[in-house]
Structure formats: C-alpha cells, structure tokens
Design a protein around this motif. Structure first.
Motif, PDB file in Angstrom:
ATOM      1  N   LEU A  70     -15.609  -3.868   4.720  1.00 52.38           N
ATOM      2  CA  LEU A  70     -16.742  -4.146   3.819  1.00 52.38           C
ATOM      3  C   LEU A  70     -17.861  -4.877   4.558  1.00 52.38           C
ATOM      4  CD1 LEU A  70     -14.573  -5.276   0.788  1.00 52.38           C
ATOM      5  CD2 LEU A  70     -16.093  -3.284   0.772  1.00 52.38           C
ATOM      6  N   ALA A  71     -17.479  -5.790   5.463  1.00 51.05           N
ATOM      7  CA  ALA A  71     -18.469  -6.584   6.196  1.00 51.05           C
ATOM      8  C   ALA A  71     -19.299  -5.719   7.146  1.00 51.05           C
ATOM      9  CB  ALA A  71     -17.776  -7.702   6.973  1.00 51.05           C
ATOM     10  N   HIS A  72     -18.692  -4.675   7.693  1.00 59.43           N
ATOM     11  CA  HIS A  72     -19.440  -3.772   8.570  1.00 59.43           C
ATOM     12  C   HIS A  72     -20.502  -2.987   7.794  1.00 59.43           C
ATOM     13  CE1 HIS A  72     -16.669  -4.555  11.866  1.00 59.43           C
ATOM     14  NE2 HIS A  72     -17.452  -3.861  12.638  1.00 59.43           N
ATOM     15  N   ARG A  73     -20.323  -2.880   6.498  1.00 67.11           N
ATOM     16  CA  ARG A  73     -21.271  -2.114   5.688  1.00 67.11           C
ATOM     17  C   ARG A  73     -22.285  -2.995   4.969  1.00 67.11           C
ATOM     18  NH1 ARG A  73     -19.578   3.363   3.067  1.00 67.11           N
ATOM     19  NH2 ARG A  73     -21.530   3.793   4.101  1.00 67.11           N
ATOM     20  N   GLY A  74     -21.875  -4.218   4.599  1.00 65.65           N
ATOM     21  CA  GLY A  74     -22.734  -5.077   3.794  1.00 65.65           C
ATOM     22  C   GLY A  74     -23.341  -6.222   4.582  1.00 65.65           C
ATOM     23  N   GLN A  75     -24.066  -7.081   3.837  1.00 67.61           N
ATOM     24  CA  GLN A  75     -24.707  -8.235   4.473  1.00 67.61           C
ATOM     25  C   GLN A  75     -23.722  -9.386   4.625  1.00 67.61           C
ATOM     26  OE1 GLN A  75     -27.623 -10.883   2.272  1.00 67.61           O
ATOM     27  NE2 GLN A  75     -29.034  -9.886   3.697  1.00 67.61           N
ATOM     28  N   HIS A  76     -22.955  -9.644   3.568  1.00 67.17           N
ATOM     29  CA  HIS A  76     -22.013 -10.767   3.595  1.00 67.17           C
ATOM     30  C   HIS A  76     -20.843 -10.476   2.662  1.00 67.17           C
ATOM     31  CE1 HIS A  76     -20.383 -14.767   2.491  1.00 67.17           C
ATOM     32  NE2 HIS A  76     -20.576 -15.008   3.776  1.00 67.17           N
ATOM     33  N   VAL A  77     -19.646 -10.856   3.098  1.00 67.28           N
ATOM     34  CA  VAL A  77     -18.438 -10.688   2.293  1.00 67.28           C
ATOM     35  C   VAL A  77     -17.765 -12.036   2.096  1.00 67.28           C
ATOM     36  CG1 VAL A  77     -16.132  -9.643   2.153  1.00 67.28           C
ATOM     37  CG2 VAL A  77     -18.037  -8.328   3.114  1.00 67.28           C
ATOM     38  N   LEU A  78     -17.448 -12.339   0.844  1.00 63.17           N
ATOM     39  CA  LEU A  78     -16.601 -13.484   0.522  1.00 63.17           C
ATOM     40  C   LEU A  78     -15.280 -12.923   0.024  1.00 63.17           C
ATOM     41  CD1 LEU A  78     -16.027 -16.496  -0.037  1.00 63.17           C
ATOM     42  CD2 LEU A  78     -17.036 -16.159  -2.304  1.00 63.17           C
ATOM     43  N   THR A  79     -14.194 -13.201   0.727  1.00 60.07           N
ATOM     44  CA  THR A  79     -12.886 -12.703   0.297  1.00 60.07           C
ATOM     45  C   THR A  79     -12.032 -13.888  -0.129  1.00 60.07           C
ATOM     46  OG1 THR A  79     -10.963 -11.345   0.888  1.00 60.07           O
ATOM     47  CG2 THR A  79     -11.982 -12.587   2.680  1.00 60.07           C
ATOM     48  N   VAL A  80     -11.473 -13.799  -1.331  1.00 58.75           N
ATOM     49  CA  VAL A  80     -10.743 -14.913  -1.935  1.00 58.75           C
ATOM     50  C   VAL A  80      -9.254 -14.615  -1.904  1.00 58.75           C
ATOM     51  CG1 VAL A  80     -10.453 -16.321  -4.006  1.00 58.75           C
ATOM     52  CG2 VAL A  80     -12.711 -15.399  -3.436  1.00 58.75           C
ATOM     53  N   GLU A  81      -8.477 -15.565  -1.404  1.00 63.77           N
ATOM     54  CA  GLU A  81      -7.026 -15.375  -1.255  1.00 63.77           C
ATOM     55  C   GLU A  81      -6.292 -16.588  -1.829  1.00 63.77           C
ATOM     56  OE1 GLU A  81      -3.541 -14.341  -0.994  1.00 63.77           O
ATOM     57  OE2 GLU A  81      -4.903 -12.816  -0.202  1.00 63.77           O
ATOM     58  N   ILE A  82      -5.322 -16.329  -2.697  1.00 60.82           N
ATOM     59  CA  ILE A  82      -4.609 -17.409  -3.377  1.00 60.82           C
ATOM     60  C   ILE A  82      -3.507 -18.023  -2.506  1.00 60.82           C
ATOM     61  CG2 ILE A  82      -2.847 -15.969  -4.515  1.00 60.82           C
ATOM     62  CD1 ILE A  82      -3.391 -17.674  -7.083  1.00 60.82           C
ATOM     63  N   LEU A  85      -2.256  -8.594  -8.956  1.00 61.03           N
ATOM     64  CA  LEU A  85      -2.660  -9.874  -8.389  1.00 61.03           C
ATOM     65  C   LEU A  85      -1.801 -10.995  -8.968  1.00 61.03           C
ATOM     66  CD1 LEU A  85      -6.559  -9.737  -8.786  1.00 61.03           C
ATOM     67  CD2 LEU A  85      -5.318  -9.578  -6.617  1.00 61.03           C
ATOM     68  N   VAL A  86      -1.569 -12.028  -8.173  1.00 59.43           N
ATOM     69  CA  VAL A  86      -0.990 -13.249  -8.720  1.00 59.43           C
ATOM     70  C   VAL A  86      -1.962 -13.774  -9.785  1.00 59.43           C
ATOM     71  CG1 VAL A  86      -0.300 -15.626  -8.177  1.00 59.43           C
ATOM     72  CG2 VAL A  86       0.157 -13.769  -6.539  1.00 59.43           C
ATOM     73  N   ASN A  87      -1.441 -14.147 -10.936  1.00 59.43           N
ATOM     74  CA  ASN A  87      -2.253 -14.679 -12.051  1.00 59.43           C
ATOM     75  C   ASN A  87      -3.193 -13.646 -12.661  1.00 59.43           C
ATOM     76  OD1 ASN A  87      -1.011 -17.123 -11.574  1.00 59.43           O
ATOM     77  ND2 ASN A  87      -2.743 -18.033 -10.496  1.00 59.43           N
ATOM     78  N   ALA A  88      -2.904 -12.352 -12.441  1.00 53.57           N
ATOM     79  CA  ALA A  88      -3.734 -11.320 -13.083  1.00 53.57           C
ATOM     80  C   ALA A  88      -3.717 -11.504 -14.598  1.00 53.57           C
ATOM     81  CB  ALA A  88      -3.198  -9.931 -12.725  1.00 53.57           C
ATOM     82  N   VAL A  89      -4.867 -11.281 -15.216  1.00 52.27           N
ATOM     83  CA  VAL A  89      -4.974 -11.391 -16.673  1.00 52.27           C
ATOM     84  C   VAL A  89      -4.061 -10.345 -17.318  1.00 52.27           C
ATOM     85  CG1 VAL A  89      -6.543 -11.251 -18.644  1.00 52.27           C
ATOM     86  CG2 VAL A  89      -7.308 -12.303 -16.494  1.00 52.27           C
ATOM     87  N   GLN A  90      -3.285 -10.775 -18.287  1.00 54.50           N
ATOM     88  CA  GLN A  90      -2.341  -9.873 -18.958  1.00 54.50           C
ATOM     89  C   GLN A  90      -2.919  -9.371 -20.275  1.00 54.50           C
ATOM     90  OE1 GLN A  90       0.595  -8.894 -17.564  1.00 54.50           O
ATOM     91  NE2 GLN A  90      -0.017 -10.102 -15.770  1.00 54.50           N
ATOM     92  N   PRO A  91      -2.519  -8.160 -20.699  1.00 50.62           N
ATOM     93  CA  PRO A  91      -2.979  -7.668 -21.993  1.00 50.62           C
ATOM     94  C   PRO A  91      -2.404  -8.524 -23.118  1.00 50.62           C
ATOM     95  CG  PRO A  91      -1.320  -6.207 -21.073  1.00 50.62           C
ATOM     96  CD  PRO A  91      -1.626  -7.210 -20.021  1.00 50.62           C
TER      97      PRO A  91
END
Length: 217
Positions: free
Chosen positions: A95-107, A206-212
């Motif tokens: 994604l970073a090679h294509r865009g200006q800036h990437v913020l990637t969030v990891e738990i 995802l960990v803590n994914a919103v559940q239905p």
C-alpha cells in the motif's frame, strides 16, 4: 529454491488467473520482496497459494487475495491509507508503494514490532505501525482516502465507514465461516456509500471484531 522463478510463477499462475490484470499491481509484486516479510521458517513457501503462518497464531493473507484487494482499492500517490491488522507488514509495504502515507494498526505487540522491523529493513519510509485495537478504525489520524481491513469482520462497523473521506474506498472481508464476502465500499457523499461484492473467501476475524447482535426469544 529459485526465488525469482517462484515469484514469477506466483504472479503468472496464481495472481493473473484471479483477474489481477493491473500492470502496476503485477509489477509491484515483483518489486516488494514478499520473502522478506515471511518468517524465516516459512521462507520456502513464501510464494505458495496459502496463508503463511505468523507468530501468535496469525497468518499472512494468500498472495492472490492481497493482490486482488490492492487492485480493487486503486490507491493513488496522494492518498492516505489506514490498514487494520499489520501482520508482518507486507500489505502495508504494498500500500505504501502506491500511496502517500500508510498507518497500519496492530493489536499484538510482537506482530507490531515484527511489522516495524520488516518495513524498516525493506526501506519503506512512508508507513508507520501503531500498537492498538483498530477493529473500529483509528479516528485520531483520520479521515482516510483508503481503509484496508486485513482481517475478518462479522459485521462492518459504522465507525469505520465514517472515517472515510468522500470518494474514499474501504476493503473488508465481511461475514462468518465458512464464507465471507470481500467488499469494496466507496463513500459517495456524507451519507451515501456504494457497496460492491468482489469475491468470496474466508479470513480469520480480527481480535475484538464487532459481533452481530444476538437475538433473544
């Protein structure tokens, strides 16, 4: 293993047949060295059509899934990107090679550190890793042009959609086992979104994914 031959085979035999025909995406897969983001124990299967194991019971997405999502998001050079679920940092590098800036969030702290090290070692300077729970996005740094959720979501939280700029796109794997829909959601204006189902797959939630909501009778 002949790494360049294996990379070529991955692109030609796995990725092209999956309707990934954008030449910029195909070229990028040759530039960003996937084997550098794979744990050393699994380097021999870096280009296999499977989810390579990562520490803490996590996995990299299959190469064809990564490539197809990258193609569908069509990130542009001026755009900011949020990724939820850094893993090894490979998708953030693409994604970073294509865009200006990437913020990637990891738990997970171990994976966050791994992604940080991999991105630095591979000279990716316009991607940063944040440690935290991104299952509802990361509003502090938003809004974003592009959001890429690199893990499953039983339901798509409205909070995530609200962090998209008008004209922004979000990719997510939505649903539950055995099959999830890979969806691209585009923000049309303040209140309207356009949804496209692109392909079916299964990705661990995802960990803590919103559940239905659970119905009570």
């Amino acid at each position: 293993m002949n790494i360049e031959q294996a990379r070529f085979n991955m692109i030609e035999q796995q990725i092209r047949p999956w309707d990934v025909l954008d030449q910029d995406v195909l070229s990028l897969l040759a530039i960003v060295k996937r084997e550098n983001f794979v744990p050393a124990a699994y380097r021999d299967i870096a280009f296999a059509d499977l989810e390579v194991p990562l520490p803490r019971g996590q996995h990299m997405l299959a190469p064809r899934v990564e490539a197809r999502v990258l193609q569908e998001l069509a990130v542009k050079k001026h755009e900011t990107v949020l990724e939820v679920g850094a893993g090894s940092g490979y998708m953030a590098a693409l994604l970073a090679h294509r865009g200006q800036h990437v913020l990637t969030v990891e738990i997970d702290p171990e994976l966050a550190e791994l992604a940080k090290q991999n991105l630095a070692a591979n000279g990716v300077t316009n991607a940063e890793v944040a440690l935290g729970d991104g299952s509802r996005g990361w509003p502090a740094a938003g809004p974003y042009d592009v959001i890429c959720v690199s893990g499953g979501l039983p339901v798509l939280p409205q909070d995530l959609l609200e962090q998209l700029k008008v004209g922004g796109r979000l990719a997510a794997f939505v649903g539950t086992a055995p099959v999830m829909k890979t969806q691209i959601i585009t923000r049309i204006d303040d209140k309207q979104f356009r949804l496209a189902d692109v392909f079916e797959t299964y990705v661990e939630p995802l960990v803590n994914a919103v559940q239905p909501p659970r119905f009570k009778f």
